[in-house]
Design a protein around this motif. Structure first.
Motif, PDB file in Angstrom:
ATOM      1  N   ARG A  21      36.156  16.051  39.349  1.00 54.83           N
ATOM      2  CA  ARG A  21      36.538  17.225  38.586  1.00 54.83           C
ATOM      3  C   ARG A  21      35.288  17.879  38.003  1.00 54.83           C
ATOM      4  N   TRP A  22      35.238  19.170  38.048  1.00 54.91           N
ATOM      5  CA  TRP A  22      34.180  19.891  37.343  1.00 54.91           C
ATOM      6  C   TRP A  22      34.676  20.273  35.959  1.00 54.91           C
ATOM      7  N   MET A  23      33.898  20.053  34.939  1.00 51.65           N
ATOM      8  CA  MET A  23      34.284  20.417  33.579  1.00 51.65           C
ATOM      9  C   MET A  23      33.652  21.760  33.190  1.00 51.65           C
ATOM     10  N   VAL A  24      32.788  22.285  34.078  1.00 53.76           N
ATOM     11  CA  VAL A  24      32.153  23.581  33.814  1.00 53.76           C
ATOM     12  C   VAL A  24      32.329  24.458  35.057  1.00 53.76           C
ATOM     13  N   SER A  25      32.146  25.740  34.880  1.00 53.25           N
ATOM     14  CA  SER A  25      32.233  26.662  36.016  1.00 53.25           C
ATOM     15  C   SER A  25      30.896  27.369  36.175  1.00 53.25           C
ATOM     16  N   GLU A  26      30.730  28.018  37.335  1.00 56.08           N
ATOM     17  CA  GLU A  26      29.511  28.788  37.561  1.00 56.08           C
ATOM     18  C   GLU A  26      29.410  29.857  36.476  1.00 56.08           C
ATOM     19  N   GLY A  27      28.236  30.022  35.940  1.00 56.69           N
ATOM     20  CA  GLY A  27      28.033  31.022  34.887  1.00 56.69           C
ATOM     21  C   GLY A  27      28.095  30.452  33.486  1.00 56.69           C
ATOM     22  N   ASP A  28      28.614  29.207  33.338  1.00 56.14           N
ATOM     23  CA  ASP A  28      28.693  28.590  32.005  1.00 56.14           C
ATOM     24  C   ASP A  28      27.303  28.180  31.512  1.00 56.14           C
ATOM     25  N   THR A  29      27.095  28.349  30.215  1.00 58.91           N
ATOM     26  CA  THR A  29      25.857  27.868  29.614  1.00 58.91           C
ATOM     27  C   THR A  29      26.086  26.438  29.128  1.00 58.91           C
ATOM     28  N   VAL A  30      25.168  25.566  29.464  1.00 59.19           N
ATOM     29  CA  VAL A  30      25.327  24.172  29.027  1.00 59.19           C
ATOM     30  C   VAL A  30      24.065  23.724  28.306  1.00 59.19           C
ATOM     31  N   VAL A  48      29.466  12.922  34.016  1.00 58.28           N
ATOM     32  CA  VAL A  48      28.081  13.308  34.274  1.00 58.28           C
ATOM     33  C   VAL A  48      27.682  14.276  33.174  1.00 58.28           C
ATOM     34  N   GLU A  49      26.638  13.957  32.469  1.00 58.70           N
ATOM     35  CA  GLU A  49      26.207  14.819  31.372  1.00 58.70           C
ATOM     36  C   GLU A  49      24.990  15.634  31.760  1.00 58.70           C
ATOM     37  N   ALA A  50      24.887  16.823  31.172  1.00 59.71           N
ATOM     38  CA  ALA A  50      23.708  17.657  31.399  1.00 59.71           C
ATOM     39  C   ALA A  50      22.515  17.043  30.682  1.00 59.71           C
ATOM     40  N   VAL A  51      21.362  17.089  31.320  1.00 57.60           N
ATOM     41  CA  VAL A  51      20.148  16.596  30.682  1.00 57.60           C
ATOM     42  C   VAL A  51      19.315  17.762  30.177  1.00 57.60           C
ATOM     43  N   ASP A  52      19.374  18.877  30.925  1.00 55.01           N
ATOM     44  CA  ASP A  52      18.620  20.060  30.516  1.00 55.01           C
ATOM     45  C   ASP A  52      19.593  21.146  30.097  1.00 55.01           C
ATOM     46  N   GLU A  53      19.081  22.123  29.389  1.00 53.84           N
ATOM     47  CA  GLU A  53      19.960  23.241  29.102  1.00 53.84           C
ATOM     48  C   GLU A  53      19.741  24.340  30.125  1.00 53.84           C
ATOM     49  N   GLY A  54      20.752  25.152  30.291  1.00 53.22           N
ATOM     50  CA  GLY A  54      20.651  26.237  31.254  1.00 53.22           C
ATOM     51  C   GLY A  54      22.025  26.782  31.590  1.00 53.22           C
ATOM     52  N   VAL A  55      22.052  27.538  32.661  1.00 52.07           N
ATOM     53  CA  VAL A  55      23.319  28.144  33.092  1.00 52.07           C
ATOM     54  C   VAL A  55      23.677  27.542  34.451  1.00 52.07           C
ATOM     55  N   VAL A  56      24.930  27.170  34.603  1.00 52.97           N
ATOM     56  CA  VAL A  56      25.362  26.632  35.886  1.00 52.97           C
ATOM     57  C   VAL A  56      25.309  27.768  36.906  1.00 52.97           C
ATOM     58  N   GLY A  57      24.358  27.683  37.816  1.00 52.78           N
ATOM     59  CA  GLY A  57      24.144  28.771  38.769  1.00 52.78           C
ATOM     60  C   GLY A  57      25.087  28.669  39.950  1.00 52.78           C
ATOM     61  N   LYS A  58      25.193  27.479  40.498  1.00 54.54           N
ATOM     62  CA  LYS A  58      26.037  27.334  41.679  1.00 54.54           C
ATOM     63  C   LYS A  58      26.566  25.903  41.755  1.00 54.54           C
ATOM     64  N   ILE A  59      27.823  25.790  42.074  1.00 55.13           N
ATOM     65  CA  ILE A  59      28.402  24.467  42.309  1.00 55.13           C
ATOM     66  C   ILE A  59      28.339  24.205  43.807  1.00 55.13           C
ATOM     67  N   LEU A  60      27.655  23.154  44.188  1.00 54.65           N
ATOM     68  CA  LEU A  60      27.409  22.895  45.618  1.00 54.65           C
ATOM     69  C   LEU A  60      28.461  21.984  46.238  1.00 54.65           C
ATOM     70  N   ILE A  61      28.994  21.097  45.430  1.00 53.21           N
ATOM     71  CA  ILE A  61      30.047  20.187  45.942  1.00 53.21           C
ATOM     72  C   ILE A  61      31.307  20.462  45.123  1.00 53.21           C
ATOM     73  N   GLN A  62      32.346  20.781  45.784  1.00 50.60           N
ATOM     74  CA  GLN A  62      33.572  21.138  45.066  1.00 50.60           C
ATOM     75  C   GLN A  62      34.268  19.896  44.511  1.00 50.60           C
ATOM     76  N   ALA A  63      35.130  20.164  43.532  1.00 49.28           N
ATOM     77  CA  ALA A  63      35.898  19.074  42.937  1.00 49.28           C
ATOM     78  C   ALA A  63      36.743  18.394  44.009  1.00 49.28           C
ATOM     79  N   ASP A  64      37.101  17.153  43.738  1.00 46.77           N
ATOM     80  CA  ASP A  64      37.974  16.395  44.625  1.00 46.77           C
ATOM     81  C   ASP A  64      37.327  16.092  45.980  1.00 46.77           C
ATOM     82  N   THR A  65      36.024  15.913  45.970  1.00 49.98           N
ATOM     83  CA  THR A  65      35.329  15.545  47.220  1.00 49.98           C
ATOM     84  C   THR A  65      35.033  14.045  47.200  1.00 49.98           C
ATOM     85  N   ASP A  66      35.477  13.380  48.250  1.00 48.36           N
ATOM     86  CA  ASP A  66      35.238  11.931  48.346  1.00 48.36           C
ATOM     87  C   ASP A  66      33.866  11.635  48.948  1.00 48.36           C
ATOM     88  N   ASN A  67      33.429  10.392  48.761  1.00 52.37           N
ATOM     89  CA  ASN A  67      32.236   9.855  49.429  1.00 52.37           C
ATOM     90  C   ASN A  67      30.987  10.709  49.291  1.00 52.37           C
TER      91      ASN A  67
END
Lengths: 465, 338
Positions: A21-30, A48-67
């Motif tokens: 599951r993604w808890m953030v969307s593209e464009g969110d500031t974290v 999974v926690e953010a280590v740096d601050e910034g804006v989520v630019g692109k989600i590369l792996i979609q939610a509900d992806t196995d392996n």
């Protein structure tokens, strides 16, 4: 340059997991600490926690992806000032090679020491103990008890950092009177009565050693040191290694070890094999008063933790001790206590008593036994043992401890590995019987090794009767 | 002034943030806490990348305890703790590069890669570990204090432990001897509410951990461990007590860890709401940050500059920890005995 957020490993064994599951969307500031996504492994769901601050630019792996393999980029994080165009050209790629392999240093290609190298050592010479006491040195009769006391007193006179602590060591003058007189000479600052609290005072001793002192910790018996064995093994023995050589614990743990007489199972165990198993420890078990004195002085000066195993029955026995200003015996060197040609008897501590008596009787029957007193159990002076075995071609070991994984077992194994072709008979171990020590006089006698058992073992390996 | 503690009794005062603050000191608090936070976040991240192996116990959430306490001692005093030790090492002034390189198991680590997360030492900084056996550091720390007294120094030991440690028997053996012999040691109990997954309530018959010294006449005090000012104030008084020869002192720091016990902790024993509430309401770094901004000690930009500096230090540490080679195979058999 956008930062890649990688699929994390949440345990040392995880290689892939499900991006649930993604808890953030593209464009969110974290900012650091924000939960970005949930991943699932066979064991648990974790965040999974953010280590740096910034804006989520692109989600590369979609939610509900196995392996999803560990280290696969799962999203891109834009830094301050970057806009969405910075993510163009990035797409979900295969997981990069694990960083460990990527950064594998050249050292890794150097050959690791092979097991065989460790075992096959250069053939060393037997140690010659005759030089320890110069010819013509005056000797005095002294009990092991007095010799030990003198060793401590001499070292305490010479080094302010040395102190003794333990139960009844001061005002009571020692439960077995080994510390007799020390309180009078050195005072309560350096001769310290502790409460009955082995785990605690062993640890305090190790801490004091870390900090530059040279403690002598007396256990009323080594049976009680089992309460403290964690501090001896985990704190004292391992710290030099775990600190990359930075720290040391120059401490002596001493006290009577093994069976006394009629004190039952909880007060009669030999710990030589237990401590000798541990890298980082020096283990000493003297027989004679001279060795007790010389070895204890060396142990106190040694920069390593030393387990010094004494014997209650030997405390009262008298031996010749050299009258020398500063008599020491090197650690890690065995002594040929009686030379012989026909068979090697290897022993230490109280076992020497049976061994020497047996050798005497065997001599009357024409069998010349060479008796080796190990004196130090770890590091073990196998050079001296092997040199003797190459000469006699036969060996038995004698100890009061239990047979399984005992000191004798180790000697037998090493002889097999290093002098197999010299053997004319299997190595035989004479040891305490494989039972808790019984109380009844007759059973206790049966449980311990005897002179007769040593003689029988020698006859067996020499094929005589 | 020594804390109001009698020989038998214990005081329980929650200390408050003082009205006046020393600008330089506060900047140091902020910077030191932030360094630990960023270092630990980064350690968590590179653990996820497989660069750190085994166990990795993060200190995130507890920063005020060690930063506040370390501000009360001198470089000649000794420090020892258990296995959640990265924060303590940084607060002792150990080089973040050496700490991170030990986490990655490299030659440049404080223990040449042979110790790992739980086993690091610095003689130079008087940091005596880093001990992986819960409880062991308490007699060891008491032994450091024994040596300090024996050698006639005026130094003291800070002996840190967790709420899990206080149920080990050797802790009480140590309290007893420390009081009996008047040893200069402050026992700092970092009560983060959970020993691995077991809450204090489920593990301790006496949950007021500052009272654990009562049977031995060791005074104790409970402190808001999420407030660096309160920690430092209580710490100063405890250190003064101990240094003046009155014997040991116990400080129970009420704190909280945001992350799991170790990296592979699914955290099923507490709710997400509980963690979020703590973070939102009592984060030690946020509290100082707000204070600095409200009192106009620093502007937002100045604080950002500190953030950037800290980030750069951590980035440098990670770079070093990746570039430093693994220990040479010959290192396998060295440093066993001298």
């Amino acid at each position: 340059m956008p930062t890649e957020i990688l699929m994390p490993a949440l345990s040392p064994t995880m290689t892939e997991g499900k991006l649930a599951r993604w808890m953030v969307s593209e464009g969110d500031t974290v900012s650091s600490g924000d939960v970005l996504a949930e991943i699932e492994t066979d064991k648990a769901t974790m965040e999974v926690e953010a280590v740096d601050e910034g804006v989520v630019g692109k989600i590369l792996i979609q939610a509900d992806t196995d392996n999803v393999a560990v280290n696969t980029p799962i999203a891109l994080l834009l830094e301050e000032g970057e806009d969405a165009s910075a993510v163009e050209g990035f797409s979900a790629s295969a997981a990069p090679a694990a960083p460990q392999t990527e950064s594998a240093p050249e050292a890794a290609s150097a050959p690791a020491p092979a097991a065989a190298e460790v075992i096959i050592e250069a053939r060393g010479d037997a140690y010659d103990a005759s030089g320890e006491i110069p010819a013509g040195t005056e000797m005095v009769k002294m009990s092991v008890r007095e010799a030990l006391r003198d060793a401590m007193a001499e070292e305490m006179r010479g080094d302010e950092r040395v102190f003794v602590m333990g139960e009844e060591v001061a005002e009571y003058q020692g439960a077995y009177k080994v510390t007799q007189g020390l309180l009078d000479e050195f005072g309560a600052r350096r001769v310290i009565d502790t409460p009955i609290t082995e785990h605690g005072f062993a640890g305090i001793g190790v801490g004091a050693a870390f900090h530059g002192l040279r403690p002598i910790v007396e256990f009323m018996t080594f049976n009680f040191a089992m309460q403290a064995i964690d501090q001896i093994v985990n704190s004292a023995a391992k710290t030099r290694y775990m600190s990359g050589g930075q720290m040391e614990s120059p401490i002596v743990f001493r006290g009577p070890n093994g069976a006394a007489s009629r004190v039952g199972a909880q007060h009669s165990q030999c710990y030589a094999a237990w401590y000798a198993h541990v890298p980082g420890l020096i283990v000493v078990a003297p027989y004679s008063a001279a060795d007790a004195k010389g070895l204890l002085k060396s142990a106190i000066r040694n920069p390593n933790p030393v387990v010094f195993l004494e014997n209650e029955i030997l405390y009262g026995q008298t031996f010749d001790v050299p009258v020398l200003d500063d008599f020491t015996v090197p650690l890690g060197k065995a002594k040929v206590a009686r030379p012989g040609e026909d068979v090697t008897i290897v022993s230490f501590g109280m076992g020497m008593s049976y061994s020497l008596q047996a050798a005497e009787k065997l001599a009357e029957e024409g069998i010349q036994a060479e008796v080796i007193d190990l004196r130090t159990i770890r590091p073990m002076d196998m050079d001296t043992v092997l040199a003797s075995v190459r000469k006699t071609n036969r060996c038995i070991t004698v100890e009061e401890g239990w047979p399984q994984h005992g000191v004798g077992s180790e000697i037998a194994a090493q002889i097999m590995e290093k002098a197999f072709d010299y053997l004319d008979a299997p190595v035989i171990r004479v040891s305490g019987k494989d039972v808790p020590m019984p109380y009844a006089a007759n059973l206790e006698k049966l449980a311990l090794p005897s002179v007769k058992e040593v003689i029988d073992a020698v006859k067996s390996v020499t094929y005589t009767s | 002034m020594a804390p109001k503690a009698t020989t038998t009794g214990t005081t329980t005062r929650k200390r408050r943030t003082p009205a006046k603050i020393d600008k330089e000191q506060v900047q140091k608090y902020y910077r030191d806490m932030l360094l630990i936070r960023r270092f630990e976040e980064k350690a968590g991240q590179i653990y996820g990348m497989g660069l750190i192996g085994g166990f990795c116990h993060l200190y995130i959430g507890q920063e005020a305890v060690v930063v506040g306490m370390q501000s009360t001692i001198t470089p000649d005093d000794a420090v020892i703790t258990s296995y959640r030790d990265h924060g303590h090492m940084l607060a002792c002034g150990m080089d973040p590069k050496g700490v991170m390189a030990e986490l990655t198991g490299r030659e440049g680590g404080y223990s040449k890669g042979k110790g790992g997360s739980m086993h690091m030492f610095s003689k130079e900084k008087n940091f005596y570990g880093g001990h992986g056996i819960v409880g062991a550091c308490v007699p060891l720390g008491t032994g450091l204090a024994f040596s300090q007294k024996y050698q006639g120094t005026n130094n003291i030991t800070l002996c840190y432990m967790g709420d899990g440690t206080v149920n080990q028997g050797q802790v009480y053996e140590s309290f007893n001897m420390a009081e009996l012999w008047n040893l200069p040691v402050v026992y700092v109990i970092e009560n983060n509410e959970y020993a691995m997954g077991t809450s204090v309530k489920r593990a301790s018959a006496q949950t007021e951990l500052y009272r654990r010294g009562e049977s031995f006449n060791v005074p104790g005090e409970q402190v808001d461990g999420m407030d660096v000012f309160a920690v430092a104030e209580a710490g100063r008084k405890a250190v003064e007590w101990v240094r003046s020869g009155k014997g040991p002192y116990i400080l129970e720091m009420k704190t909280y860890r945001y992350r799991g016990h170790s990296m592979s902790d699914p955290a099923k024993y507490r709710s997400k709401e509980e963690v979020n509430k703590k973070r939102a309401e009592s984060d030690p770094i946020e509290r100082v940050r707000e204070r600095l901004l409200n009192d106009k000690v620093y502007t937002e930009d100045e604080l950002k500059e500190i953030d950037r500096e800290v980030k750069a230090i951590v980035a440098e540490a990670v770079e070093f920890a990746q570039e430093s080679p693994e220990p040479h195979p010959d290192e396998l058999m060295t440093d066993i005995v001298a």
